[in-house]
Design a protein around this motif. Structure first.
Motif, PDB file in Angstrom:
ATOM      1  N   LYS A  77       0.833  -1.194   0.000  1.00  0.00           N
ATOM      2  CA  LYS A  77       0.000   0.000   0.000  1.00  0.00           C
ATOM      3  C   LYS A  77       0.874   1.253   0.000  1.00  0.00           C
ATOM      4  N   ARG A  78       0.349   2.310  -0.593  1.00  0.00           N
ATOM      5  CA  ARG A  78       1.137   3.513  -0.816  1.00  0.00           C
ATOM      6  C   ARG A  78       1.686   4.121   0.478  1.00  0.00           C
ATOM      7  N   ASN A  79       0.916   4.057   1.562  1.00  0.00           N
ATOM      8  CA  ASN A  79       1.323   4.710   2.805  1.00  0.00           C
ATOM      9  C   ASN A  79       2.062   3.774   3.758  1.00  0.00           C
ATOM     10  N   ILE A  80       2.448   2.588   3.277  1.00  0.00           N
ATOM     11  CA  ILE A  80       3.136   1.604   4.114  1.00  0.00           C
ATOM     12  C   ILE A  80       4.584   1.480   3.651  1.00  0.00           C
ATOM     13  N   ILE A  81       5.489   1.292   4.606  1.00  0.00           N
ATOM     14  CA  ILE A  81       6.903   1.115   4.286  1.00  0.00           C
ATOM     15  C   ILE A  81       7.393  -0.186   4.911  1.00  0.00           C
ATOM     16  N   ALA A  82       8.171  -0.955   4.132  1.00  0.00           N
ATOM     17  CA  ALA A  82       8.797  -2.193   4.605  1.00  0.00           C
ATOM     18  C   ALA A  82       7.770  -3.216   5.088  1.00  0.00           C
ATOM     19  N   ASP A  83       6.660  -3.328   4.359  1.00  0.00           N
ATOM     20  CA  ASP A  83       5.660  -4.351   4.668  1.00  0.00           C
ATOM     21  C   ASP A  83       5.094  -4.886   3.355  1.00  0.00           C
ATOM     22  N   SER A  84       5.983  -5.438   2.530  1.00  0.00           N
ATOM     23  CA  SER A  84       5.626  -5.880   1.185  1.00  0.00           C
ATOM     24  C   SER A  84       5.361  -7.370   1.129  1.00  0.00           C
ATOM     25  N   GLU A  85       4.612  -7.755   0.096  1.00  0.00           N
ATOM     26  CA  GLU A  85       4.450  -9.149  -0.300  1.00  0.00           C
ATOM     27  C   GLU A  85       4.799  -9.256  -1.776  1.00  0.00           C
ATOM     28  N   VAL A  86       5.303 -10.411  -2.166  1.00  0.00           N
ATOM     29  CA  VAL A  86       5.525 -10.689  -3.584  1.00  0.00           C
ATOM     30  C   VAL A  86       4.626 -11.849  -3.980  1.00  0.00           C
ATOM     31  N   LYS A  87       3.870 -11.656  -5.085  1.00  0.00           N
ATOM     32  CA  LYS A  87       2.991 -12.694  -5.612  1.00  0.00           C
ATOM     33  C   LYS A  87       3.166 -12.770  -7.122  1.00  0.00           C
ATOM     34  N   PHE A  88       2.494 -13.753  -7.723  1.00  0.00           N
ATOM     35  CA  PHE A  88       2.583 -13.962  -9.163  1.00  0.00           C
ATOM     36  C   PHE A  88       1.273 -13.568  -9.843  1.00  0.00           C
ATOM     37  N   PHE A  89       1.417 -13.025 -11.060  1.00  0.00           N
ATOM     38  CA  PHE A  89       0.282 -12.585 -11.862  1.00  0.00           C
ATOM     39  C   PHE A  89       0.334 -13.264 -13.225  1.00  0.00           C
ATOM     40  N   LYS A  90      -0.828 -13.417 -13.857  1.00  0.00           N
ATOM     41  CA  LYS A  90      -0.896 -13.939 -15.215  1.00  0.00           C
ATOM     42  C   LYS A  90      -1.499 -12.874 -16.119  1.00  0.00           C
ATOM     43  N   GLU A  91      -1.065 -12.846 -17.383  1.00  0.00           N
ATOM     44  CA  GLU A  91      -1.532 -11.830 -18.321  1.00  0.00           C
ATOM     45  C   GLU A  91      -2.912 -12.209 -18.855  1.00  0.00           C
ATOM     46  N   VAL A  92      -3.854 -11.279 -18.748  1.00  0.00           N
ATOM     47  CA  VAL A  92      -5.197 -11.524 -19.282  1.00  0.00           C
ATOM     48  C   VAL A  92      -5.406 -10.815 -20.609  1.00  0.00           C
ATOM     49  N   GLU A  93      -4.641  -9.746 -20.833  1.00  0.00           N
ATOM     50  CA  GLU A  93      -4.584  -9.098 -22.144  1.00  0.00           C
ATOM     51  C   GLU A  93      -3.334  -8.232 -22.139  1.00  0.00           C
ATOM     52  N   ASN A  94      -3.002  -7.659 -23.277  1.00  0.00           N
ATOM     53  CA  ASN A  94      -1.759  -6.914 -23.396  1.00  0.00           C
ATOM     54  C   ASN A  94      -1.693  -5.776 -22.373  1.00  0.00           C
ATOM     55  N   GLY A  95      -0.730  -5.877 -21.441  1.00  0.00           N
ATOM     56  CA  GLY A  95      -0.540  -4.827 -20.449  1.00  0.00           C
ATOM     57  C   GLY A  95      -1.401  -4.941 -19.214  1.00  0.00           C
ATOM     58  N   LEU A  96      -2.284  -5.939 -19.154  1.00  0.00           N
ATOM     59  CA  LEU A  96      -3.153  -6.128 -17.992  1.00  0.00           C
ATOM     60  C   LEU A  96      -2.865  -7.482 -17.366  1.00  0.00           C
ATOM     61  N   TRP A  97      -2.548  -7.470 -16.072  1.00  0.00           N
ATOM     62  CA  TRP A  97      -2.154  -8.686 -15.364  1.00  0.00           C
ATOM     63  C   TRP A  97      -3.073  -8.903 -14.165  1.00  0.00           C
ATOM     64  N   LYS A  98      -3.475 -10.164 -13.983  1.00  0.00           N
ATOM     65  CA  LYS A  98      -4.399 -10.523 -12.904  1.00  0.00           C
ATOM     66  C   LYS A  98      -3.690 -11.438 -11.914  1.00  0.00           C
ATOM     67  N   LEU A  99      -3.930 -11.206 -10.636  1.00  0.00           N
ATOM     68  CA  LEU A  99      -3.332 -12.031  -9.597  1.00  0.00           C
ATOM     69  C   LEU A  99      -3.730 -13.489  -9.781  1.00  0.00           C
ATOM     70  N   CYS A 100      -2.754 -14.386  -9.787  1.00  0.00           N
ATOM     71  CA  CYS A 100      -3.036 -15.817  -9.918  1.00  0.00           C
ATOM     72  C   CYS A 100      -3.774 -16.309  -8.680  1.00  0.00           C
ATOM     73  N   GLU A 101      -4.845 -17.052  -8.890  1.00  0.00           N
ATOM     74  CA  GLU A 101      -5.619 -17.562  -7.761  1.00  0.00           C
ATOM     75  C   GLU A 101      -4.813 -18.524  -6.910  1.00  0.00           C
ATOM     76  N   ASP A 102      -3.868 -19.235  -7.538  1.00  0.00           N
ATOM     77  CA  ASP A 102      -3.056 -20.205  -6.798  1.00  0.00           C
ATOM     78  C   ASP A 102      -1.685 -19.657  -6.427  1.00  0.00           C
ATOM     79  N   SER A 103      -1.516 -18.331  -6.499  1.00  0.00           N
ATOM     80  CA  SER A 103      -0.207 -17.758  -6.209  1.00  0.00           C
ATOM     81  C   SER A 103       0.150 -17.885  -4.734  1.00  0.00           C
TER      82      SER A 103
END
Length: 331
Positions: A77-103
């Motif tokens: 979140k924009r107002n948070i520092i040092a509290d990140s998560e990394v997940k995987f996304f899949k492309e649904v169309e050119n330039g648009l990525w959706k969070l993988c349900e099984d990520s």
């Protein structure tokens, strides 16, 4: 075992690093060289869905694994520092990525991806608490590595020394591992780039990482950089995608995407060249005012026509891509 940021380099190494600072080309010169180039492209932003109102930045390049086209992204979140998560996304169309349900969810920053011996190698920066009486909220960081045959099976198998980011690896033509490091602090200042060749993934240990050899003549005094992604070239050399950074007089950070080619046989490299800047992308709000001129390269896709698509994080708040000349041709 001491950590690399605490380690005192040998007298000879210290002399070499001080000399490097005198002969290295500074950011201002590299930036001028880049801005004088003609026919530069304009970048575009990527969009992400499935993360509510959080930002997605410091992405990897898209990669294909186990029949899926995926990208990893840092979510915060924009107002948070040092509290990140990394997940995987899949492309649904050119330039648009959706969070993988099984990520899977990794409590990391700045995820990166490569492949070694048919396995997916994933990593990122792990932040952990280091409270003291005077600094109860102090944190440390280190790079953690995971491996698996799909994103669901990724398991941690190695970690770097404390206080070291930007560890990256590639499988070499002889089956060994080439690993780039980034010690910082003391004579290393904000960060220098080192390299060590290893026999296997099992050799990725803090001891071996701390004993990597520094690449000479890369960063001017007060400037720093690190490696973001590696490309094994047909001649056995390594194409390096990274960042170079400096502070301006008003103490704002300036990060630029850069590249060079490294020869592991001779421990030499071509000069650093800037290949993209924040100005090459549409304007957007930074996470903080001092982070406005930040571009953090995540990876690039090389194309047969001599171009490449570079994927980047923007101002610690957004992500984008840009078509550029392949930085590893004609160097």
């Amino acid at each position: 075992m001491s950590n690399s940021w605490e380690k005192s380099p040998s007298i000879n190494e210290s002399d070499v690093l001080e000399r490097d600072a005198l002969f290295a080309v500074d950011c201002a010169t590299l930036l001028s060289n880049f801005e004088n180039k003609e026919n530069k492209s304009a970048g575009e932003k990527l969009k992400f869905i499935g993360v509510n109102d959080a930002d997605v930045y410091n992405i990897s390049a898209p990669f294909n694994f186990a029949g899926k086209k995926l990208i990893s992204g840092r979510i915060e979140k924009r107002n948070i520092i040092a509290d990140s998560e990394v997940k995987f996304f899949k492309e649904v169309e050119n330039g648009l990525w959706k969070l993988c349900e099984d990520s899977p969810t990794f409590k990391l920053e700045d995820g990166f991806v490569t492949q070694v011996e048919g396995e997916l190698i994933f990593g990122g920066v792990e932040v952990y608490p280091t409270p003291t009486k005077t600094k109860p909220k102090a944190v440390g960081y280190r790079t953690s590595f995971y491996r698996g045959y799909n994103i669901a099976s990724l398991e941690k198998f190695a970690q770097g020394p404390n206080k070291m980011k930007d560890l990256r690896m590639t499988e070499l033509s002889n089956g060994h591992i080439g690993l780039f490091t980034r010690p910082q602090g003391g004579v290393y200042e904000g960060g220098r780039i080192g390299y060590v060749g290893l026999s296997s993934l099992e050799d990725i240990t803090p001891f071996n990482i701390e004993n990597a050899k520094i690449i000479e003549n890369q960063f001017a005094k007060g400037e720093w950089g690190g490696v973001n992604e590696l490309h094994l070239l047909s001649d056995g050399q390594i194409g390096v995608l990274g960042h170079i950074a400096c502070y301006s007089k008003d103490m704002k950070k300036h990060y630029y995407a850069m590249s060079f080619i490294y020869d592991p046989a001779t421990h030499t490299s071509t000069p650093i060249e800037i290949i993209a800047t924040r100005k090459d992308f549409p304007h957007g709000p930074p996470k903080a005012p001092e982070l406005e001129d930040i571009i953090f390269p995540g990876g690039l896709i090389r194309h047969p026509d001599g171009t490449a698509t570079l994927y980047v994080g923007l101002s610690d708040s957004e992500s984008g891509w840009i078509k550029i000349p392949d930085p590893f041709i004609g160097r």
